[in-house]
Design an enzyme around this catalytic site. Structure first.
Site, short mmCIF file in Angstrom:
data_model
loop_
_atom_site.label_atom_id
_atom_site.label_comp_id
_atom_site.label_asym_id
_atom_site.label_seq_id
_atom_site.Cartn_x
_atom_site.Cartn_y
_atom_site.Cartn_z
N TYR A 192 38.89 56.18 80.11
CA TYR A 192 39.31 57.44 80.73
C TYR A 192 40.26 57.20 81.90
O TYR A 192 40.23 56.15 82.55
CB TYR A 192 38.12 58.25 81.23
CG TYR A 192 37.42 57.63 82.43
CD1 TYR A 192 37.81 57.95 83.73
CD2 TYR A 192 36.39 56.71 82.26
CE1 TYR A 192 37.18 57.36 84.82
CE2 TYR A 192 35.77 56.13 83.34
CZ TYR A 192 36.17 56.46 84.62
OH TYR A 192 35.56 55.87 85.70
N PHE A 202 42.23 59.36 90.60
CA PHE A 202 41.12 58.93 91.46
C PHE A 202 40.29 57.82 90.83
O PHE A 202 39.55 57.12 91.52
CB PHE A 202 40.23 60.11 91.86
CG PHE A 202 39.53 60.80 90.72
CD1 PHE A 202 38.38 60.28 90.16
CD2 PHE A 202 40.03 61.99 90.20
CE1 PHE A 202 37.72 60.91 89.12
CE2 PHE A 202 39.39 62.64 89.16
CZ PHE A 202 38.24 62.09 88.62
N ASP A 203 40.39 57.64 89.49
CA ASP A 203 39.63 56.56 88.86
C ASP A 203 40.15 56.33 87.45
O ASP A 203 40.71 57.24 86.83
CB ASP A 203 38.13 56.92 88.81
CG ASP A 203 37.26 55.71 88.48
OD1 ASP A 203 37.76 54.57 88.60
OD2 ASP A 203 36.09 55.90 88.12
N ILE A 222 28.06 63.40 85.29
CA ILE A 222 28.17 64.75 85.83
C ILE A 222 28.04 65.77 84.69
O ILE A 222 28.43 65.50 83.55
CB ILE A 222 29.50 64.95 86.60
CG1 ILE A 222 30.71 64.63 85.72
CG2 ILE A 222 29.52 64.13 87.88
CD1 ILE A 222 32.04 64.93 86.38
N TYR A 248 31.39 67.39 91.31
CA TYR A 248 30.81 66.88 92.56
C TYR A 248 30.68 67.95 93.64
O TYR A 248 30.41 67.65 94.79
CB TYR A 248 31.65 65.71 93.08
CG TYR A 248 31.59 64.52 92.16
CD1 TYR A 248 30.49 63.67 92.16
CD2 TYR A 248 32.62 64.25 91.26
CE1 TYR A 248 30.42 62.58 91.29
CE2 TYR A 248 32.57 63.16 90.40
CZ TYR A 248 31.46 62.34 90.42
OH TYR A 248 31.40 61.27 89.57
N PHE A 265 39.76 64.75 83.14
CA PHE A 265 39.53 63.46 82.50
C PHE A 265 40.27 63.41 81.17
O PHE A 265 40.04 64.28 80.31
CB PHE A 265 38.04 63.22 82.27
CG PHE A 265 37.24 62.98 83.51
CD1 PHE A 265 37.08 61.70 84.02
CD2 PHE A 265 36.65 64.04 84.19
CE1 PHE A 265 36.33 61.47 85.17
CE2 PHE A 265 35.91 63.83 85.34
CZ PHE A 265 35.76 62.54 85.83
#
Length: 480
Positions: A192, A202-203, A222, A248, A265
């Site tokens: 992802y 962010f990731d 999540i 979050y 994502f």
């Protein structure tokens, strides 16, 4: 002055000379302006508005792709620079290092901003000019916004959502064949990229060169991702847009995910399985007249190609000179492959899908990722009937009553290795018994001799020679 201000622009400067008859005339202003005085004014225009004015919105930039725009009751996160009409700054979210986060159309903002944010796309930039009656009016705000001031906001909408939003899915690429879709309880391996709505990364699992592996629908990830991975196919590319109340929340996560952030994502499903999955067997070709099939303990020769479900090639027997050889049920290959080779005919071809609990498990193996589902293309070349577990040789009928005498070919009262080997080969050749199938029958006979030569002196005595069945019976009596 009424005439002199006509036609002026904001920030324009004028020098006005007003004759007495257009000023205070023959009367003047007591103590300040004498009668018949000519007046001189240096004027700077700071602000202009009209009671009939409306909001002025200018779109400065807009993303090419815009699936949704801001509506009343949406929660927005935006950056802004606020100035007066003459350019004097009074506030900026950038100086605070965080977005301004609020609901639209619920009275939390000045009326002009409530209206000015409507219809915006995430990533859009606008200039919004708000007349004072839609801003802070006659009172102004503190020391920074004067009474009756028009306000100019330069706004960048970072993201927005509605508290009623669910997960939004976009199927970017779905394989033509999708035999199975993931459900709650399945274990999924996927890559992802995670971004905010403005495109900030962010990731990413790609940066770690390792898939993210987890169960879905079990609360390990999540809630939005738990929902967003339902129904995926192996090989599918899917975009999952998750509102903050399913991600979050107001607190965010670490220094990469702000509070109340919408997350996007882009996922690529590598494989998935369920812990209860068996080996999936697809017969590609089966010869006609197939009467004999492979069984437990049979010795088989086969060719195989092994890959991951995304097509990544792992191993192939074709890379070697000979086919792979194995005794089925001897724990020499992974359980899933062993199962897939059972009940095959010589010449039969199969495709096997082996879940990790029947493969290399969570830890994987050299070249095999942990928890990976494996795909085998197998072809059974040949097979030999096996012997029961623990046996190296079995008789087809009853063994000779005077076994030792027959095995002692030169009748000298002892059986060396050569004599033993000659006897066993003769029994096999005459069809009276068979060895455990192996690519090296000499080694099997040598192992048999070593088992019988209990004192390891290079010969077998009558006291040493025992049938395997007799040994097993003795062990039972010992246990009793």
């Amino acid at each position: 002055m009424d005439r002199g201000l006509q036609g002026m622009c904001v920030n324009e400067r004028r020098h006005l000379i007003v004759p007495p008859h257009l000023g205070y005339g023959s009367i003047g202003v007591a103590g300040l302006i004498p009668p018949d005085a000519t007046l001189y004014f240096d004027v700077v225009m700071l602000d202009i508005w009209n009671k009939n004015d409306k909001l002025q919105i200018t779109t400065l930039s807009k993303p090419q792709r815009c699936n949704r725009t801001v509506e009343n009751s949406d929660f927005v996160r935006y950056h802004y620079n606020g100035t007066l009409l003459d350019g004097t700054p009074f506030d900026s979210s950038y100086s605070k290092g965080s977005t301004y986060d609020t609901y639209v159309g619920t009275g939390w903002l000045i009326k002009g901003m409530d209206q000015g944010l409507l219809g915006m796309c995430a990533g859009e930039k606008r200039s919004i000019i708000i007349p004072p009656f839609l801003a802070y009016g006659e009172k102004g705000y503190g020391k920074v916004i004067p009474p009756q001031a028009s306000l100019v906001f330069s706004v960048l909408l970072v993201d927005f959502h509605n508290p009623k939003d669910g997960v939004f899915l976009e199927h970017l690429e779905v394989p033509e064949t999708c035999k199975r879709r993931a459900v709650t309880g399945d274990f999924v391996r996927y890559h992802y990229n995670g971004t905010l709505m403005d495109g900030t990364l962010f990731d990413s699992s790609y940066s770690r060169n390792q898939t993210y592996n987890t169960y879905i629908g079990k609360g390990y990830i999540i809630p939005g991702m738990d929902q967003g991975l339902q129904g995926v196919c192996v090989g599918e590319h899917r975009r999952v847009v998750i509102p903050p109340h399913l991600a979050y929340g107001e607190n965010g996560a670490g220094d990469k995910i702000p509070g109340s952030a919408v997350l996007i994502f882009d996922v690529h499903i590598i494989d998935f399985h369920n812990p209860a999955d068996p080996v999936e067997i697809e017969t590609v070709f089966r010869p006609e007249g197939c009467n004999v099939t492979s069984r437990h303990r049979d010795f088989v020769r086969y060719h195989y190609n092994c890959s991951l479900l995304d097509g990544t090639r792992l191993f192939s027997s074709h890379d070697y000179e000979k086919p792979q050889e194995v005794t089925l049920g001897a724990n020499k290959v992974i359980e899933g492959l062993n199962s897939g080779l059972l009940d095959m005919c010589a010449g039969e071809r199969r495709v096997l899908i082996v879940p990790p609990h029947l493969g290399h498990g969570e830890s994987g193996a050299r070249g095999v990722p942990g928890s990976a589902v494996l795909r085998f293309e197998v072809e059974l070349i040949s097979m030999e009937e096996g012997v029961p577990e623990g046996y190296l040789f079995i008789w087809h009928g009853e063994p000779p009553a005077n076994l030792y005498e027959q095995m002692d070919l030169n009748k000298d009262g002892e059986i060396p290795a050569e004599e033993f080997s000659t006897f066993i080969k003769t029994q096999v050749a005459e069809g009276k018994g068979r060895l455990m199938p192996s690519s090296d029958p000499e080694k099997v006979i040598a192992d048999m001799f070593q088992n019988q030569d209990r004192n390891q002196d290079g010969k077998i005595t009558p006291e040493e020679l025992k049938l395997k069945s007799d040994e097993d019976q003795e062990k039972i009596h010992e246990e009793l």
